[in-house]
Design a protein around this motif. Sequence first.
Motif, mmCIF file in Angstrom:
data_model
loop_
_atom_site.group_PDB
_atom_site.id
_atom_site.type_symbol
_atom_site.label_atom_id
_atom_site.label_comp_id
_atom_site.label_asym_id
_atom_site.label_seq_id
_atom_site.Cartn_x
_atom_site.Cartn_y
_atom_site.Cartn_z
ATOM 1 N N ILE A 245 0.687 -1.184 0.312
ATOM 2 C CA ILE A 245 -0.038 0.080 0.001
ATOM 3 C C ILE A 245 0.861 1.130 -0.085
ATOM 4 O O ILE A 245 0.536 2.156 -0.737
ATOM 5 N N ALA A 246 1.900 1.221 0.936
ATOM 6 C CA ALA A 246 2.832 2.431 0.871
ATOM 7 C C ALA A 246 3.519 2.595 -0.504
ATOM 8 O O ALA A 246 3.653 3.661 -0.804
ATOM 9 N N ALA A 247 3.790 1.769 -1.063
ATOM 10 C CA ALA A 247 4.732 1.912 -2.382
ATOM 11 C C ALA A 247 3.691 2.039 -3.492
ATOM 12 O O ALA A 247 4.362 2.964 -4.296
ATOM 13 N N MET A 248 2.441 1.727 -3.476
ATOM 14 C CA MET A 248 1.516 2.222 -4.489
ATOM 15 C C MET A 248 1.410 3.910 -4.540
ATOM 16 O O MET A 248 1.097 4.307 -5.408
ATOM 17 N N ASP A 249 1.682 4.157 -3.237
ATOM 18 C CA ASP A 249 1.161 5.788 -3.059
ATOM 19 C C ASP A 249 2.465 6.534 -3.051
ATOM 20 O O ASP A 249 2.445 7.455 -2.365
ATOM 21 N N VAL A 250 3.588 6.033 -3.537
ATOM 22 C CA VAL A 250 4.783 6.768 -3.321
ATOM 23 C C VAL A 250 4.572 8.093 -3.984
ATOM 24 O O VAL A 250 4.330 8.162 -5.185
ATOM 25 N N PHE A 251 5.232 9.305 -3.489
ATOM 26 C CA PHE A 251 5.368 10.189 -4.070
ATOM 27 C C PHE A 251 6.632 11.250 -3.879
ATOM 28 O O PHE A 251 7.105 11.897 -4.716
ATOM 29 N N VAL A 252 6.929 11.380 -2.891
ATOM 30 C CA VAL A 252 8.015 12.318 -2.047
ATOM 31 C C VAL A 252 9.175 11.975 -3.044
ATOM 32 O O VAL A 252 9.886 12.857 -3.591
ATOM 33 N N PRO A 253 9.692 10.912 -3.002
ATOM 34 C CA PRO A 253 11.063 10.735 -3.569
ATOM 35 C C PRO A 253 11.024 10.782 -5.075
ATOM 36 O O PRO A 253 12.116 11.325 -5.592
ATOM 37 N N ILE A 254 9.930 10.689 -5.542
ATOM 38 C CA ILE A 254 9.952 10.857 -7.169
ATOM 39 C C ILE A 254 9.996 12.384 -7.479
ATOM 40 O O ILE A 254 10.714 12.861 -8.320
ATOM 41 N N GLN A 255 9.139 13.471 -6.610
ATOM 42 C CA GLN A 255 8.957 14.569 -6.616
ATOM 43 C C GLN A 255 10.324 15.238 -6.594
ATOM 44 O O GLN A 255 10.694 16.178 -7.175
ATOM 45 N N VAL A 256 11.170 14.881 -5.467
ATOM 46 C CA VAL A 256 12.260 15.521 -5.175
ATOM 47 C C VAL A 256 13.459 15.060 -6.174
ATOM 48 O O VAL A 256 14.255 15.978 -6.365
ATOM 49 N N LEU A 257 13.575 13.797 -6.527
ATOM 50 C CA LEU A 257 14.721 13.141 -6.934
ATOM 51 C C LEU A 257 14.677 13.129 -8.718
ATOM 52 O O LEU A 257 15.542 13.673 -9.391
ATOM 53 N N THR A 258 13.564 13.054 -9.214
ATOM 54 C CA THR A 258 13.521 12.847 -10.595
ATOM 55 C C THR A 258 12.534 13.459 -11.358
ATOM 56 O O THR A 258 12.442 13.694 -12.454
ATOM 57 N N SER A 259 11.316 13.993 -10.426
ATOM 58 C CA SER A 259 10.169 14.523 -11.338
ATOM 59 C C SER A 259 9.782 13.705 -12.298
ATOM 60 O O SER A 259 9.198 14.271 -13.274
ATOM 61 N N GLY A 260 9.691 12.244 -12.191
ATOM 62 C CA GLY A 260 9.263 11.593 -13.124
ATOM 63 C C GLY A 260 9.849 11.075 -14.213
ATOM 64 O O GLY A 260 9.669 10.240 -15.023
ATOM 65 N N GLY A 261 11.146 11.699 -14.337
ATOM 66 C CA GLY A 261 11.955 11.484 -15.431
ATOM 67 C C GLY A 261 13.163 10.270 -15.070
ATOM 68 O O GLY A 261 13.151 9.941 -13.987
ATOM 69 N N PRO A 262 14.017 10.223 -15.917
ATOM 70 C CA PRO A 262 14.207 10.865 -17.409
ATOM 71 C C PRO A 262 13.101 10.128 -18.164
ATOM 72 O O PRO A 262 13.029 9.142 -18.106
#
Length: 316
Positions: A245-262
Amino acid sequence: MSGIDTATAATTRTGAVGSRRSGGRRPARTDAAVGLAFVAPAVVGVIGLGLVPFGFVIWFALHDWNPLIGEFTWTGLDNFTRLAGDDVVWGSLLTTLAFTGLLMVLNISLALFLAILLNQRLRGITTFRAFFFSPVVVSTVAWVLIWGYLVADNGGINGALSTVGIDGPNWLRDATWALVTVVVIQVFKGVGMNMILFLAALQGVPPELKEAARIDGAGAWRTFRSVTIPLITPTILLVSIVTMIAAMDVFVPIQVLTSGGPGRSTTVISYLLYQTAFRQNDFGYAAAIGVLLFVVTLALTLVQWQSRRRWVHDEV
């Protein structure tokens, strides 16, 4: 006198029994009232902070809503029809499932391994337990920012690799490594909590059962596989559900580190929801994506829950 004494004793016993019976009813009602009082805040919280907001999400998903221009138009199931044919959404969902699967395997395996090590009776083991658990209480943003410096192209990890002649990749800008890097960072952040749960489960295994297995000739591995693992399967089920459940809702690491990229290599569905709502101002479609995320998460949870009868100890 003996007759009077006998009658008096009988009356006393009858009154005592009656008082016990009448007193037994009052505590039962009191216990029920106390139980409801303890449960009520949780029920109110679930309804007020869970069910009601989710009801609004479904309502918003049935509208075309752009708050910047004040548009809120009924569209029915148009957002869900659009969702069904949106390759970006389904690609993000596949990325989310890959992220979740890899994180669950690494997190649960590492947590169980650490719990086994920390279950030993060694001097200073409490310090090591606190050390491995400490990332859990660290701010997620602070944790991710520190790791961002470490995995940068000229960061600490590549610097350490260069000392032994290895040219490390640009971990967060390489489409092959970016998702794996974020997974590893997230594993180290949350593994301590699962480690504590596994440690409690291991300490709850009756030592006489392990001793009996050793007397029967079972080695350490066979004892662990045939005695310890079956007895901690309820904890494994709990950890797997919570971690998923926690993994399906991950957001902060993506936002801070990669912004969804490359590209879109790390665009998980929760981050796509954020982009749709707060960058494209398409809140109705974002709400539909949120409903999809909820349905997929619920389905995966139910699959794990229903499978418990096949492998969880004491389940029938």
